[in-house]
Scaffold this active site. Sequence first.
Site, short mmCIF file in Angstrom:
data_model
loop_
_atom_site.label_atom_id
_atom_site.label_comp_id
_atom_site.label_asym_id
_atom_site.label_seq_id
_atom_site.Cartn_x
_atom_site.Cartn_y
_atom_site.Cartn_z
N VAL A 61 0.82 -1.23 0.00
CA VAL A 61 0.00 0.00 0.00
C VAL A 61 0.85 1.27 0.00
O VAL A 61 0.33 2.37 -0.21
CB VAL A 61 -0.97 0.05 1.21
CG1 VAL A 61 -2.04 -1.01 1.09
CG2 VAL A 61 -0.23 -0.05 2.53
N THR A 82 6.53 1.79 2.88
CA THR A 82 7.94 2.21 2.77
C THR A 82 8.05 3.63 2.23
O THR A 82 8.80 4.46 2.77
CB THR A 82 8.73 1.23 1.88
OG1 THR A 82 8.58 -0.08 2.39
CG2 THR A 82 10.21 1.60 1.85
N LYS A 102 13.05 -1.30 10.24
CA LYS A 102 12.16 -2.25 9.56
C LYS A 102 12.46 -3.56 10.29
O LYS A 102 13.38 -4.30 9.91
CB LYS A 102 12.51 -2.34 8.06
CG LYS A 102 11.82 -3.46 7.32
CD LYS A 102 10.47 -3.08 6.79
CE LYS A 102 9.77 -4.29 6.15
NZ LYS A 102 8.43 -3.95 5.61
N GLY A 112 3.48 -6.19 6.30
CA GLY A 112 2.08 -6.50 5.99
C GLY A 112 1.15 -5.57 6.75
O GLY A 112 1.43 -4.38 6.90
N1 LIG Z 1 2.72 7.85 -3.72
C1 LIG Z 1 3.28 7.01 -4.58
N2 LIG Z 1 3.55 7.39 -5.86
C2 LIG Z 1 4.11 6.53 -6.75
N3 LIG Z 1 4.44 5.26 -6.46
C3 LIG Z 1 4.22 4.82 -5.21
C4 LIG Z 1 3.64 5.67 -4.21
N4 LIG Z 1 3.54 4.96 -3.07
C5 LIG Z 1 4.03 3.74 -3.33
N5 LIG Z 1 4.44 3.65 -4.61
C6 LIG Z 1 4.99 2.45 -5.26
O1 LIG Z 1 4.13 1.36 -4.95
C7 LIG Z 1 4.87 0.19 -4.65
C8 LIG Z 1 4.55 -0.31 -3.24
O2 LIG Z 1 4.98 0.69 -2.31
P1 LIG Z 1 5.76 0.28 -1.01
O3 LIG Z 1 6.91 -0.61 -1.32
O4 LIG Z 1 6.06 1.53 -0.27
O5 LIG Z 1 4.61 -0.56 -0.25
P2 LIG Z 1 4.73 -1.32 1.16
O6 LIG Z 1 3.40 -1.20 1.81
O7 LIG Z 1 5.90 -0.82 1.89
O8 LIG Z 1 4.96 -2.81 0.70
P3 LIG Z 1 5.52 -4.02 1.62
O9 LIG Z 1 4.31 -4.59 2.31
O10 LIG Z 1 6.11 -4.95 0.60
O11 LIG Z 1 6.53 -3.48 2.58
C9 LIG Z 1 6.34 0.54 -4.85
O12 LIG Z 1 6.71 0.20 -6.16
C10 LIG Z 1 6.35 2.06 -4.69
O13 LIG Z 1 7.40 2.68 -5.40
MG LIG Z 2 7.59 -1.85 2.57
#
Ligand SMILES: Nc1ncnc2c1ncn2[C@@H]1O[C@H](COP(=O)(O)OP(=O)(O)OP(=O)(O)O)[C@@H](O)[C@H]1O
Ligand SMILES: [Mg+2]
Length: 240
Positions: A20, A23, A44, A130
């Site tokens: 979502v 990160t 993390k 998650g």
């Molecule tokens: N605001 C945004 N604009 C553009 N791309 C985004 C944005 N937020 C997230 N992304 C992209 O969406 C994808 C998922 O984001 P991210 O890795 O931050 O999710 P996460 O919740 O940390 O995932 P995980 O559960 O694997 O840790 C990544 O490719 C990231 O670059």
């Molecule tokens: Mg992440």
Amino acid sequence: MASSTQTKAGVFVTGTDTGVGKTVVAAGLVRGFRMMGMDVGVMKPIAAGCYRSPRADGGFELRSEDADWLVEAAQTGDGLELVCPVRFELPLAPLTAARLAAHQVSIEQILRAYETLHERHEFLVVEGVGGLMAPIRQDYFVADMIKDMKLPAVVVARPGLGTLNHTILTVKYAKSRGISVLGIIVNHAEQQDRSQAAETNVPILEECCGIPVLQVVPHATRLKDPNLCLEACRKILGKD
Ligand SMILES: Nc1ncnc2c1ncn2[C@@H]1O[C@H](COP(=O)(O)OP(=O)(O)OP(=O)(O)O)[C@@H](O)[C@H]1O
Ligand SMILES: [Mg+2]
């Protein structure tokens, strides 16, 4: 804002699901807080789907892309054993990855690293793994880790259809566990969602969850822009 059991200076970035934008938002918060002059540490605690990084002795160590992102944002120089003490190669929930590696996640190891980082820094930004009920051990979930860390949480949520159910479930469960939830950050991770659901969800989320939407983060091309999550930073610190 935080209850008496939640005394630590920092924020735990959880989400309604994997992918979502935890990160991106956590690193955005780190950059925003630093721009406001704060000394911010990052963590993390558990990462899955790690990559192999070659070592000089011919072996390799597992590294986490999420931890790399957070460290780059924070520029602290803290070692990986502190920032990301538990790392798995398989992209699975921690309990599953640990089982397949014939290993059990040590909560004590995580909390020791967390305390060390707390002593070093004014404020910590911790990214979960998650959502709240991602299992770490059979009887220990991400929500339990937030409780043990005594941190308030922010919930990163998708903008569109389905997010009302996921976000309300997450916030209500967190509250039922006594976790202080500072607010929701709606993040356009996949694309700029212009659906009717996305256009109407924010006030409904605030009404049904009883907490503010701290910021709506647009789908961005410059994810390392220090202004990306500045609005949420100000609200988290009560400076808005
Ligand atoms: N605001 C945004 N604009 C553009 N791309 C985004 C944005 N937020 C997230 N992304 C992209 O969406 C994808 C998922 O984001 P991210 O890795 O931050 O999710 P996460 O919740 O940390 O995932 P995980 O559960 O694997 O840790 C990544 O490719 C990231 O670059
Ligand atoms: Mg992440």
